[in-house]
Write an enzyme that holds these catalytic residues in place. Structure first.
Site, PDB file in Angstrom:
ATOM      1  N   GLY A  58     -11.319 -16.911  33.941  1.00 47.34           N
ATOM      2  CA  GLY A  58     -11.794 -17.951  34.844  1.00 47.34           C
ATOM      3  C   GLY A  58     -12.485 -17.335  36.045  1.00 47.34           C
ATOM      4  O   GLY A  58     -12.293 -16.154  36.353  1.00 47.34           O
ATOM      5  N   CYS A  85      -7.915 -11.706  31.181  1.00 46.84           N
ATOM      6  CA  CYS A  85      -8.544 -11.624  32.497  1.00 46.84           C
ATOM      7  C   CYS A  85      -7.792 -12.494  33.518  1.00 46.84           C
ATOM      8  O   CYS A  85      -6.672 -12.177  33.869  1.00 46.84           O
ATOM      9  CB  CYS A  85     -10.024 -11.993  32.390  1.00 46.84           C
ATOM     10  SG  CYS A  85     -11.010 -11.496  33.820  1.00 46.84           S
ATOM     11  N   TYR A  86      -8.360 -13.608  33.977  1.00 44.38           N
ATOM     12  CA  TYR A  86      -7.648 -14.472  34.919  1.00 44.38           C
ATOM     13  C   TYR A  86      -6.310 -14.926  34.340  1.00 44.38           C
ATOM     14  O   TYR A  86      -5.312 -15.048  35.066  1.00 44.38           O
ATOM     15  CB  TYR A  86      -8.506 -15.686  35.273  1.00 44.38           C
ATOM     16  CG  TYR A  86      -7.838 -16.648  36.239  1.00 44.38           C
ATOM     17  CD1 TYR A  86      -7.964 -16.488  37.616  1.00 44.38           C
ATOM     18  CD2 TYR A  86      -7.066 -17.703  35.759  1.00 44.38           C
ATOM     19  CE1 TYR A  86      -7.333 -17.367  38.498  1.00 44.38           C
ATOM     20  CE2 TYR A  86      -6.432 -18.586  36.627  1.00 44.38           C
ATOM     21  CZ  TYR A  86      -6.567 -18.410  37.990  1.00 44.38           C
ATOM     22  OH  TYR A  86      -5.944 -19.270  38.853  1.00 44.38           O
ATOM     23  N   HIS A 169     -12.122  -8.540  28.003  1.00 47.00           N
ATOM     24  CA  HIS A 169     -12.409  -9.693  27.148  1.00 47.00           C
ATOM     25  C   HIS A 169     -12.537  -9.264  25.684  1.00 47.00           C
ATOM     26  O   HIS A 169     -13.579  -8.756  25.267  1.00 47.00           O
ATOM     27  CB  HIS A 169     -13.701 -10.380  27.601  1.00 47.00           C
ATOM     28  CG  HIS A 169     -13.566 -11.102  28.903  1.00 47.00           C
ATOM     29  ND1 HIS A 169     -13.147 -12.409  28.981  1.00 47.00           N
ATOM     30  CD2 HIS A 169     -13.758 -10.688  30.180  1.00 47.00           C
ATOM     31  CE1 HIS A 169     -13.105 -12.782  30.249  1.00 47.00           C
ATOM     32  NE2 HIS A 169     -13.472 -11.751  31.003  1.00 47.00           N
ATOM     33  N   GLU A 171     -12.858 -11.134  23.182  1.00 47.09           N
ATOM     34  CA  GLU A 171     -13.649 -12.094  22.419  1.00 47.09           C
ATOM     35  C   GLU A 171     -15.138 -11.781  22.394  1.00 47.09           C
ATOM     36  O   GLU A 171     -15.874 -12.341  21.575  1.00 47.09           O
ATOM     37  CB  GLU A 171     -13.432 -13.509  22.963  1.00 47.09           C
ATOM     38  CG  GLU A 171     -14.018 -13.780  24.345  1.00 47.09           C
ATOM     39  CD  GLU A 171     -13.089 -13.421  25.492  1.00 47.09           C
ATOM     40  OE1 GLU A 171     -13.291 -13.952  26.598  1.00 47.09           O
ATOM     41  OE2 GLU A 171     -12.176 -12.606  25.280  1.00 47.09           O
ATOM     42  N   SER A 223     -28.209 -40.170   9.895  1.00 44.95           N
ATOM     43  CA  SER A 223     -29.502 -39.913  10.538  1.00 44.95           C
ATOM     44  C   SER A 223     -30.393 -39.010   9.699  1.00 44.95           C
ATOM     45  O   SER A 223     -31.602 -38.949   9.917  1.00 44.95           O
ATOM     46  CB  SER A 223     -29.284 -39.261  11.908  1.00 44.95           C
ATOM     47  OG  SER A 223     -28.791 -37.936  11.739  1.00 44.95           O
ATOM     48  N   GLY A 225     -29.739 -35.749   9.688  1.00 50.42           N
ATOM     49  CA  GLY A 225     -29.451 -34.425  10.222  1.00 50.42           C
ATOM     50  C   GLY A 225     -28.267 -33.792   9.514  1.00 50.42           C
ATOM     51  O   GLY A 225     -27.607 -34.420   8.677  1.00 50.42           O
ATOM     52  N   VAL A 226     -27.974 -32.552   9.856  1.00 53.01           N
ATOM     53  CA  VAL A 226     -26.914 -31.809   9.172  1.00 53.01           C
ATOM     54  C   VAL A 226     -25.560 -32.496   9.345  1.00 53.01           C
ATOM     55  O   VAL A 226     -24.822 -32.694   8.376  1.00 53.01           O
ATOM     56  CB  VAL A 226     -26.837 -30.356   9.709  1.00 53.01           C
ATOM     57  CG1 VAL A 226     -25.708 -29.591   9.027  1.00 53.01           C
ATOM     58  CG2 VAL A 226     -28.165 -29.641   9.507  1.00 53.01           C
ATOM     59  N   ASP A 227     -25.218 -32.876  10.572  1.00 56.20           N
ATOM     60  CA  ASP A 227     -23.877 -33.392  10.845  1.00 56.20           C
ATOM     61  C   ASP A 227     -23.595 -34.685  10.091  1.00 56.20           C
ATOM     62  O   ASP A 227     -22.565 -34.823   9.427  1.00 56.20           O
ATOM     63  CB  ASP A 227     -23.703 -33.627  12.347  1.00 56.20           C
ATOM     64  CG  ASP A 227     -24.028 -32.389  13.165  1.00 56.20           C
ATOM     65  OD1 ASP A 227     -23.917 -31.280  12.617  1.00 56.20           O
ATOM     66  OD2 ASP A 227     -24.410 -32.534  14.344  1.00 56.20           O
ATOM     67  N   SER A 228     -24.498 -35.656  10.208  1.00 54.24           N
ATOM     68  CA  SER A 228     -24.263 -36.935   9.539  1.00 54.24           C
ATOM     69  C   SER A 228     -24.371 -36.799   8.026  1.00 54.24           C
ATOM     70  O   SER A 228     -23.672 -37.495   7.283  1.00 54.24           O
ATOM     71  CB  SER A 228     -25.238 -38.004  10.048  1.00 54.24           C
ATOM     72  OG  SER A 228     -26.570 -37.703   9.691  1.00 54.24           O
ATOM     73  N   SER A 229     -25.208 -35.886   7.547  1.00 62.57           N
ATOM     74  CA  SER A 229     -25.347 -35.684   6.097  1.00 62.57           C
ATOM     75  C   SER A 229     -24.070 -35.102   5.504  1.00 62.57           C
ATOM     76  O   SER A 229     -23.595 -35.552   4.450  1.00 62.57           O
ATOM     77  CB  SER A 229     -26.526 -34.750   5.809  1.00 62.57           C
ATOM     78  OG  SER A 229     -27.741 -35.310   6.258  1.00 62.57           O
ATOM     79  N   LYS A 368     -20.748 -26.093  15.014  1.00 62.03           N
ATOM     80  CA  LYS A 368     -21.934 -26.315  14.180  1.00 62.03           C
ATOM     81  C   LYS A 368     -21.998 -25.366  12.985  1.00 62.03           C
ATOM     82  O   LYS A 368     -22.291 -25.788  11.868  1.00 62.03           O
ATOM     83  CB  LYS A 368     -23.196 -26.140  15.040  1.00 62.03           C
ATOM     84  CG  LYS A 368     -24.484 -26.584  14.339  1.00 62.03           C
ATOM     85  CD  LYS A 368     -24.531 -28.087  14.264  1.00 62.03           C
ATOM     86  CE  LYS A 368     -25.841 -28.589  13.679  1.00 62.03           C
ATOM     87  NZ  LYS A 368     -26.011 -30.032  13.867  1.00 62.03           N
TER      88      LYS A 368
END
Length: 512
Positions: A58, A85-86, A169, A171, A223, A225-229, A368
């Site tokens: 943070g 870290c924090y 870190h 990550e 729509s 798009g990838v997500d709705s498909s 995503k």
């Protein structure tokens, strides 16, 4: 396994720019995790079947008046705890150790020297590179803690039983053995199995959808798009003919979107598909509107109104499905500061409180890139799975200022030219998202012997893995020149093209 019983890691967000990256690294190790508020109670974590807790970094000092403080119940050791870290500084401070403010920040690469090859540093190479980013440092350990590794300037890794911390870190990619450290925490200390796979997600999601829906009907906002498909194909596997997909042509879509959706879903996947033509309806709502948040909410409300009308026309429908993703939820709320929302998403912030349909959001736990993996698991083509993201509000938030039919036509053609040239240059799969923004300014130009005063189009191309962070794409100059030349020559109403070189952060990917 239900989602409630699934093993999981909780990542408590203290405001780090790397919090989402922690989540991505944990999921890459096939462990499901959630990002939760820093001050969540231990009781609620246990209710979620949390098997390990990671405290993020943070930007604040623990000595600041408004420093973020977690629940001290977390420090009882009931659940393995890793502070980064924090997060490490907070747990040291709360357990009676000493944290002091440095005159200068320690930022960048440094070497970690292993004092004890065990715990979170088991198998960690002595002298390997780690990434530091801190202003405070631990100068005295709480009672019972052991220093497992140090740098030239500070304690690098500490541990006592189930509580541990690292000043660096793990990550970020700059930390050479970050994956080793996270693996030690997840599998050797928290004793997780690592059962987070897309196949397990599909099986679990289908079971949960069937359990929730029963024999009732569902409509899905599709729509193209990838997500709705991906959402539509997953729902079809779970429900078959109980599903009807609704494609709303609101006039805010890419070129030939309606034809492409009909071909793929109605003809190829044999999904029940209703097409609603509503361009005039949406443009009427958007007339005179320039504020992006108001655009998003108006579009969201109008979509819901249409879906409810379609549900009524189809007979008794109880559920609406949509392709909300995890980043949509994260960006539409602030985990550390309720007033610091970035922007409401069409799938999250645009729904009316009195909506009559219950929501089904089977992708709301996914980033995503995970949705793309899921799409492949479900049998979608590479062409669909790796299609660039497209926002729910469509071209309305890529037209800065008022949305009109004329400006939509200008943007639609400019965008189609950009994508066509990117594909022709074999760069499409090298770019995570590419699109054009139409600016609310005009500039003077010369075409032939005539003076012009037309619109500015901005090309935006970025690389990302999950949409939470992004870097602008370094375009080859010849491709950039071809795109600009074609736009100016072929799009009536554009006489200047600019390229956006802003990363996220500090900017967002979409302009609005």
């Amino acid at each position: 396994m239900t989602s409630e019983k699934r093993e999981r890691i909780a990542i408590l967000d203290f405001g780090s720019q790397y919090t989402q990256l922690i989540a991505r690294k944990v999921r890459e190790l096939k462990v499901y995790c959630e990002i939760l508020p820093y001050n969540i109670s231990l009781t609620k974590l246990k209710e979620k079947n949390v098997r390990g807790i990671i405290l993020s970094g943070g930007p604040k000092s623990i000595y600041e008046e408004k420093a973020l403080k977690g629940s001290t119940d977390l420090l009882k050791g009931d659940i393995p705890l890793l502070g980064i870290c924090y997060g490490m500084q907070w747990l040291v401070h709360e357990l009676g150790g000493q944290v002091e403010h440095l005159e200068r920040r320690e930022y960048g690469k440094t070497q970690l020297y292993v004092d004890e090859d065990k715990g979170i540093l088991e198998g960690f190479q002595d002298g390997s590179t780690v990434w530091m980013s801190h202003g405070d440092t631990v100068t005295a350990l709480p009672e019972g803690f052991t220093c497992l590794g140090h740098t030239d300037d500070t304690y690098g890794a500490i541990q006592k039983d189930n509580i541990m911390g690292v000043q660096f870190h793990p990550e970020v990619a700059h930390t050479e053995q970050g994956k080793t450290l996270l693996s030690n925490f997840l599998f050797k200390i928290a004793k997780l199995e690592g059962d987070w796979t897309m196949k397990s997600f599909v099986d679990q999601s289908i079971a949960e959808i069937k359990g929730k829906v029963g024999n009732k009907k569902v409509i899905c906002a599709l729509s193209g798009g990838v997500d709705s498909s991906v959402t539509a194909v997953l729902l079809q596997k779970a429900m078959g003919d109980q599903l009807t997909c609704i494609f709303v042509n609101n006039g805010l879509l890419r070129m030939k979107e309606e034809e492409n959706v009909k071909s793929l879903f109605k003809e190829h996947f044999k999904i029940n598909l209703n097409v609603v033509k509503a361009e005039d309806r949406f443009l009427e709502k958007l007339a005179g509107v320039t504020d992006p948040e108001k655009k998003r909410k108006l579009i969201g409300h109008e979509f819901i109104a249409i879906f409810e009308e379609e549900a009524h026309r189809l007979g008794h429908v109880d559920f609406l499905a949509q392709g909300t993703l995890y980043p949509d939820i994260i960006e539409s709320q602030s985990l550390t500061n309720p007033s610091a929302m970035i922007k409401s998403h069409h799938n999250v912030g645009g729904l009316p409180e009195a909506m009559k349909l219950d929501l089904i959001e089977p992708l709301k736990e996914l980033f995503k890139d995970e949705v793309r993996v899921l799409g492949k698991e479900l049998g979608l083509s590479d062409q669909m799975v790796y299609r660039h993201p497209f926002p729910g509000p469509g071209l309305a938030i890529r037209i800065l200022g008022e949305v009109t039919h004329e400006r939509l036509e200008i943007l639609r053609l400019a965008d189609a030219i950009a994508i066509e040239e990117i594909i022709n240059a074999d760069l499409y799969n090298d770019i995570w998202q590419a699109f054009v923004v139409l600016l609310p300014v005009k500039t003077v130009g010369v075409m032939g012997d005539d003076r012009t005063y037309e619109n500015v189009a901005a090309l935006r191309c970025v690389n990302s893995s999950d949409g939470m962070t992004a870097d602008w794409y370094p375009f080859p100059y010849d491709t950039l020149a071809r795109i600009a030349n074609r736009m100016i020559n072929e799009v009536k109403g554009v006489n200047r093209v600019v390229y956006d070189v802003t990363s996220k952060p500090p900017g967002t990917i979409e302009w609005e």
